[in-house]
Each structure stands twice: as C-alpha cells, then as structure tokens.
Design a protein around this motif. Structure first.
Motif, PDB file in Angstrom:
ATOM      1  N   VAL A  15      70.064  16.428  69.336  1.00 53.95           N
ATOM      2  CA  VAL A  15      70.718  16.878  70.568  1.00 53.95           C
ATOM      3  C   VAL A  15      71.005  15.719  71.515  1.00 53.95           C
ATOM      4  N   ALA A  16      69.947  14.959  71.863  1.00 57.34           N
ATOM      5  CA  ALA A  16      70.107  13.913  72.878  1.00 57.34           C
ATOM      6  C   ALA A  16      71.091  12.825  72.448  1.00 57.34           C
ATOM      7  N   LEU A  17      70.927  12.301  71.244  1.00 59.68           N
ATOM      8  CA  LEU A  17      71.827  11.240  70.789  1.00 59.68           C
ATOM      9  C   LEU A  17      73.280  11.698  70.693  1.00 59.68           C
ATOM     10  N   PRO A  18      73.574  12.867  70.096  1.00 59.69           N
ATOM     11  CA  PRO A  18      74.973  13.323  70.087  1.00 59.69           C
ATOM     12  C   PRO A  18      75.561  13.506  71.483  1.00 59.69           C
ATOM     13  N   VAL A  19      74.741  13.996  72.431  1.00 61.39           N
ATOM     14  CA  VAL A  19      75.235  14.176  73.799  1.00 61.39           C
ATOM     15  C   VAL A  19      75.544  12.824  74.434  1.00 61.39           C
ATOM     16  N   ILE A  20      74.660  11.854  74.253  1.00 58.18           N
ATOM     17  CA  ILE A  20      74.879  10.522  74.830  1.00 58.18           C
ATOM     18  C   ILE A  20      76.142   9.890  74.265  1.00 58.18           C
ATOM     19  N   TYR A  21      76.294   9.933  72.943  1.00 57.53           N
ATOM     20  CA  TYR A  21      77.489   9.348  72.323  1.00 57.53           C
ATOM     21  C   TYR A  21      78.753  10.093  72.744  1.00 57.53           C
ATOM     22  N   SER A  22      78.630  11.397  72.970  1.00 60.44           N
ATOM     23  CA  SER A  22      79.793  12.185  73.399  1.00 60.44           C
ATOM     24  C   SER A  22      80.254  11.806  74.796  1.00 60.44           C
ATOM     25  N   PHE A  23      79.321  11.402  75.657  1.00 59.56           N
ATOM     26  CA  PHE A  23      79.693  10.930  76.994  1.00 59.56           C
ATOM     27  C   PHE A  23      80.213   9.495  76.960  1.00 59.56           C
ATOM     28  N   LEU A  24      79.601   8.659  76.127  1.00 55.17           N
ATOM     29  CA  LEU A  24      80.006   7.254  76.053  1.00 55.17           C
ATOM     30  C   LEU A  24      81.398   7.090  75.449  1.00 55.17           C
ATOM     31  N   PHE A  25      81.764   7.956  74.507  1.00 51.61           N
ATOM     32  CA  PHE A  25      83.026   7.806  73.787  1.00 51.61           C
ATOM     33  C   PHE A  25      84.255   7.869  74.699  1.00 51.61           C
ATOM     34  N   PRO A  26      84.461   8.956  75.481  1.00 49.15           N
ATOM     35  CA  PRO A  26      85.681   8.988  76.319  1.00 49.15           C
ATOM     36  C   PRO A  26      85.675   7.915  77.403  1.00 49.15           C
ATOM     37  N   ALA A  27      84.496   7.652  77.990  1.00 47.56           N
ATOM     38  CA  ALA A  27      84.426   6.629  79.037  1.00 47.56           C
ATOM     39  C   ALA A  27      84.771   5.257  78.472  1.00 47.56           C
ATOM     40  N   GLY A  28      84.184   4.921  77.340  1.00 52.78           N
ATOM     41  CA  GLY A  28      84.448   3.626  76.730  1.00 52.78           C
ATOM     42  C   GLY A  28      85.863   3.499  76.205  1.00 52.78           C
ATOM     43  N   LEU A  29      86.375   4.560  75.611  1.00 50.31           N
ATOM     44  CA  LEU A  29      87.730   4.519  75.065  1.00 50.31           C
ATOM     45  C   LEU A  29      88.757   4.337  76.176  1.00 50.31           C
ATOM     46  N   ALA A 297      75.058   0.054  71.916  1.00 50.89           N
ATOM     47  CA  ALA A 297      76.427   0.568  71.857  1.00 50.89           C
ATOM     48  C   ALA A 297      76.954   0.933  73.240  1.00 50.89           C
ATOM     49  N   ALA A 298      76.058   1.329  74.152  1.00 51.79           N
ATOM     50  CA  ALA A 298      76.480   1.715  75.500  1.00 51.79           C
ATOM     51  C   ALA A 298      77.125   0.562  76.238  1.00 51.79           C
ATOM     52  N   LYS A 299      76.794  -0.660  75.856  1.00 49.29           N
ATOM     53  CA  LYS A 299      77.379  -1.840  76.501  1.00 49.29           C
ATOM     54  C   LYS A 299      78.897  -1.834  76.394  1.00 49.29           C
ATOM     55  N   SER A 300      79.450  -1.334  75.286  1.00 51.15           N
ATOM     56  CA  SER A 300      80.903  -1.322  75.093  1.00 51.15           C
ATOM     57  C   SER A 300      81.593  -0.416  76.099  1.00 51.15           C
ATOM     58  N   SER A 301      80.897   0.621  76.571  1.00 50.88           N
ATOM     59  CA  SER A 301      81.481   1.522  77.562  1.00 50.88           C
ATOM     60  C   SER A 301      81.339   0.978  78.976  1.00 50.88           C
ATOM     61  N   LEU A 302      80.402   0.044  79.185  1.00 52.52           N
ATOM     62  CA  LEU A 302      80.170  -0.506  80.512  1.00 52.52           C
ATOM     63  C   LEU A 302      81.004  -1.749  80.790  1.00 52.52           C
ATOM     64  N   ASP A 303      81.556  -2.369  79.770  1.00 59.24           N
ATOM     65  CA  ASP A 303      82.319  -3.610  79.952  1.00 59.24           C
ATOM     66  C   ASP A 303      83.463  -3.488  80.957  1.00 59.24           C
ATOM     67  N   PRO A 304      84.283  -2.405  80.905  1.00 61.87           N
ATOM     68  CA  PRO A 304      85.368  -2.305  81.902  1.00 61.87           C
ATOM     69  C   PRO A 304      84.868  -2.329  83.339  1.00 61.87           C
ATOM     70  N   VAL A 305      83.676  -1.767  83.588  1.00 65.41           N
ATOM     71  CA  VAL A 305      83.102  -1.810  84.935  1.00 65.41           C
ATOM     72  C   VAL A 305      82.744  -3.248  85.299  1.00 65.41           C
ATOM     73  N   ILE A 306      82.244  -4.000  84.323  1.00 61.09           N
ATOM     74  CA  ILE A 306      81.898  -5.400  84.560  1.00 61.09           C
ATOM     75  C   ILE A 306      83.152  -6.209  84.856  1.00 61.09           C
ATOM     76  N   TYR A 307      84.245  -5.955  84.108  1.00 58.60           N
ATOM     77  CA  TYR A 307      85.510  -6.648  84.396  1.00 58.60           C
ATOM     78  C   TYR A 307      85.950  -6.374  85.828  1.00 58.60           C
ATOM     79  N   LEU A 308      85.819  -5.110  86.231  1.00 61.02           N
ATOM     80  CA  LEU A 308      86.268  -4.713  87.569  1.00 61.02           C
ATOM     81  C   LEU A 308      85.469  -5.419  88.658  1.00 61.02           C
TER      82      LEU A 308
END
Length: 344
Positions: A15-29, A297-308
């Motif tokens: 449950v927890a891992l699928p939910v986390i990846y489901s949130f990270l995917f659209p944000a990172g993409l 893997a969460a780092k890939s979704s946070l990179d755009p915030v770091i660029y900003l």
C-alpha cells in the motif's frame, strides 16, 4: 523454506510504496518535462552546465517512467508468477532503467560540482599564479568545464552503467531459467538477485562513495581556496558569486547525503545479512531496501524545485511563461548553473 513463498509483503510494501510512487510520478513527470522544455528553449547549448543538466533531466524522466511499473509491482507482484509478462517487464525494464538512471544521476551531480569548482578556481587564479605542481590538477579540473568533454563524459557514464546493469540482469535471468526458480514474482531471488547482482551492487556502491567523497573534497577545497583569497586580497562584490557557487556544491552534497547515502550504506549490509532461512528477517531487510530505494527515486521528482530555487535562468524562464516578460531587476544576475562567473 521455498524461495517463492518466503517473502510475504506487509501493508508498507503493498500500500505505502505504491501510493508514494503514484504521487511522485505525476509531480516528477510534469516538473522534469517543464525543465526539459525550458532548458531546450532558454539554456545556451554551448555551455557545459547545459550538457550536464540535460543529461540529468533525461535521467530523471527515465526514473519517473519506471514509477508506475514499480507501484504496480509492489501492489500486485506477490500475486504474479515469475514467468508472467507483467513480472518480466516490471522486473527487467523497471530495475534496469531505475538503477542505470540513478547512478548516472550520481556521477553527473559529481561532475557538476567539479565543473562549478573548476570555473570559480580558474577565475580566481587569473591573478594568482599557482605552483608548478598544481598544473596537472588544474588541467584535470578544466576538462570538466569544456562542453565537448562533458558530452563524451556523459556518453561514457551512460554506456558504462547501462552495460554493467544489463549484464547483471541477463546473467540472473539465465541462471533462473536454468534452475527453474522464481515461482512468485515478488521473491528473495528477485529482490536480492544472484552473485552478478551482488557484484553490480558492489560496483555501484563504490561508484557512489567515490562521487560522494569527490563532492565533499571539492567543498572542502573551495572553502580553503576562498579563505586563502580573503587573506591575500579584498574580494568585495565577488563574495556573492563565491557564495552562490559554494551553495551550489553544498546543495549537491546535501542531495547525495539525504537521498542516496542511506541506500548505499544499507546495500552492503543487505547482502551480508540476507543469506539464511529466516523469512521474517528477510522480509524486514527487503522492505527497508525498497523504501530506501524509493527515497533515492524521490530525488528525480524534487530536482525541478531545486532548479527553481537555485538557477535564475530557470526562474526567469518559468516566470516568462506566465508574464511573457522578464522583470528588470532579474536581469544581469549570475546563474550558478552557468559559467557566468566573471574574472576576478
């Protein structure tokens, strides 16, 4: 104890891992596609940092592309057979892309830190002749500032990591088919792999710590270099430029420490502690490994915030999407992800 039935995933995995990846995917993409568009339209293509950043965004997008596969695998993998198509795709494709992109990201972050340090040191050395024994050191550092070298370096990084990962996966699949193992997709043999996976993991861990210590050494040398300059001359207005480059390297160090260090510290212990017939212990170790991998893997979704936050070119371009103009007070400021560091 059968290998296929030893692992029984808890709600943390299903449950927890699928939910986390489901949130990270659209944000990172969304964030990385936006970053890729801005870099392609606004960033100067002949700049070294553009080469590094474009490869970093590519790696982030590849990691994001595996997140739906990983979310599905953790939610349903214990119900699949190893021979099923969904298991093969999630395991081989997802694992391959995730680990290749992860370690490409680590080495590129290290290269960006070296490039930033080399740029600042070159400019500050313009009026301070280095000793003869520093010539080789300077020559190596300056390579990281050259766009052509950066392109070839990124190609070598991608090919090296890709070949090692593919070799490990192919070898594991050959051994699995030969001995007829893996009745269940989510199993110890899938999660831990064979000897080739252990060897590949050891090489990856060694690569990480070399990169980690290189960035740490760069930060230390930068502080020492700035202290030496401050003793010999008054740097005045240039202090802001020094401070931004110093902050840039520090941010890279923090990213490596927070996102990647826990996984790479745990990885050797995982392979040492895992062998045995204790299924309860194996379940805990596997779940810890998967959560630490998720943190990386969460780092890939946070990179755009770091660029900003850190790159003024990125910030101005994003602002221009909504206002169609660039405010005057943002013009003329040095960007820490470009080589706009003026001579000292």
């Amino acid at each position: 104890m059968k290998n296929s039935t030893c692992l029984q995933p808890s709600l943390a995995t299903t449950v927890a891992l699928p939910v986390i990846y489901s949130f990270l995917f659209p944000a990172g993409l969304f964030g990385n596609i936006l970053a890729a568009w801005i870099f392609s339209k606004q960033a100067p293509t002949k700049r070294t940092q553009y080469v590094y950043l474009s490869n970093l965004v590519t790696a982030n997008l590849l990691i994001c592309s595996t997140m739906p596969l990983l979310a599905t695998y953790f939610a349903r993998g214990h119900q699949w057979t190893y021979q099923s198509v969904v298991c093969r795709i999630a395991n081989n494709f997802g694992t391959l892309i995730m680990h290749v992109s992860m370690y490409v990201t680590i080495v590129i972050l290290c290269s960006i830190a070296l490039s930033q340090y080399a740029t600042l040191k070159k400019n500050s050395d313009a009026k301070h002749s280095p000793a003869a024994n520093e010539n080789f050191h300077r020559c190596v550092l300056n390579k990281f500032r050259q766009p052509e070298f950066a392109k070839y370096l990124c190609i070598v990084i991608w090919l090296t990591v890709f070949c090692i990962t593919v070799a490990a996966i192919i070898r594991n699949n050959i051994l699995a088919n030969a001995v007829g193992e893996f009745h269940t997709c989510y199993s110890i043999s899938i999660e831990a792999g064979k000897f080739t996976s252990m060897l590949a993991a050891s090489l990856a861990t060694a690569c990480f710590f070399v990169s980690f210590m290189t960035v740490l050494l760069s930060y230390y040398c930068l502080n020492r270099h700035l202290s030496k300059i401050q003793k010999n001359t008054c740097i005045g207005e240039k202090h802001l430029i020094y401070g931004t480059v110093k902050r840039n390297i520090l941010v890279i160090q923090i990213i490596l420490t927070v996102c990647f260090l826990p996984y790479n510290i745990f990885s050797p212990f995982f392979y040492v502690l895992l062998p045995g017939n204790d299924c309860k212990k194996s379940n805990y170790l596997v779940e810890i490994k998967n959560f630490l991998n998720c943190l990386a893997a969460a780092k890939s979704s946070l990179d755009p915030v770091i660029y900003l936050l850190l790159d003024k070119t990125f910030k101005r371009s994003l602002y221009g999407l909504f206002t169609k103009s660039i405010p005057e007070h943002h013009k003329g400021k040095a960007d820490i992800f470009t080589e706009e560091t003026p001579d000292i």
